[in-house]
Scaffold this active site. Sequence first.
Site, PDB file in Angstrom:
ATOM      1  N   HIS A   1       0.849  -1.187   0.000  1.00 47.87           N
ATOM      2  CA  HIS A   1       0.000   0.000   0.000  1.00 47.87           C
ATOM      3  C   HIS A   1       0.888   1.243   0.000  1.00 47.87           C
ATOM      4  O   HIS A   1       2.005   1.227   0.541  1.00 47.87           O
ATOM      5  CB  HIS A   1      -0.898   0.048   1.244  1.00 47.87           C
ATOM      6  CG  HIS A   1      -2.090  -0.841   1.183  1.00 47.87           C
ATOM      7  ND1 HIS A   1      -2.527  -1.579   2.260  1.00 47.87           N
ATOM      8  CD2 HIS A   1      -2.960  -1.121   0.177  1.00 47.87           C
ATOM      9  CE1 HIS A   1      -3.597  -2.277   1.926  1.00 47.87           C
ATOM     10  NE2 HIS A   1      -3.886  -2.010   0.665  1.00 47.87           N
TER      11      HIS A   1
ATOM     12  N   CYS B   1      -1.533   2.427   9.349  1.00 45.19           N
ATOM     13  CA  CYS B   1      -2.504   1.405   8.953  1.00 45.19           C
ATOM     14  C   CYS B   1      -3.672   1.334   9.927  1.00 45.19           C
ATOM     15  O   CYS B   1      -4.793   0.978   9.540  1.00 45.19           O
ATOM     16  CB  CYS B   1      -1.830   0.040   8.879  1.00 45.19           C
ATOM     17  SG  CYS B   1      -0.687  -0.172   7.493  1.00 45.19           S
TER      18      CYS B   1
END
Length: 296
Positions: free
Chosen positions: A170, A264
Amino acid sequence: MRMPTPPISRAYLMCPPDHFGVQYAINPWMDPGRPVDSERAGTQWRELREVLKELGHVVVQAPARRGLPDMVFTANAATVIDGRVLVATFRCPQRAGESALFEHWFRENGYQPVARARGVNEGQGDHLVANGMILAGHGLRTDSSSHEETSSYFGLPVVGLTLTDPRFFHLDTALAVLNEREIMYYPGAFSPQSLRVLRSLFPDSLEADDADAAVFGLNAISDGRRVVLPAAATGLAQRLAQRGFEPIPVEVEELLKAGGGPKCCVLDLRTPPTTRTPVPVPQTEQTEWPGARSVI
């Protein structure tokens, strides 16, 4: 030494790691055969939450759901800009069940409009706002074909950045926005063309080395002055301090076993939810936002 911008109070959505564990492998960090200390993971998550609150930020929580161990990583739940919410559509079937739960949470908490992404789009994990544009990671999770929808929905240009190292699956594992005009990133995570784009758009940014990237040092939370980052990223913390930022180290080694770090675990809502009764969103509001362009 450059002076960072003043801190900005934020609101963050978190989800407790009540059912956290590594039950499958959908990124190189995950190994179901490697023990996870659930109690320590919970302690680390709570310490991160308290740090954010002590810095003056608002933290709200969505309930965890059994069978969805990665719900703790709320950054992937959606992209939220100016109250508009584009809920994630996950690539991996193991996380697909999260979308409906987070969509329900946003509607119940008064956000509007709220829509589910049509293409594979993994939320704020791959979409970070800086300098009036959306930096959008693709190549490993989010599809580049989703950028047009994202740009149109939010009315902002999208700059596509190709991620090439599976460890940094990501964008928020390889790049952090420090303030509206300054970022830090790991060059080794990006394609040569994307690296040229980053260096052109943000010429004075901090480029992290391999050691700090490998401990998820770029998976950081910044309010413009204070930067919450993994305690193991000691070199990066020193370099941030040299630039006038205040590094705030937190322990996240248990969460890293699933490929997660401080960023996250938070979805930046920018402002707190209204908690008002949600208003039904017209279908046209959910699907078409004219007047935007996409830079890919």
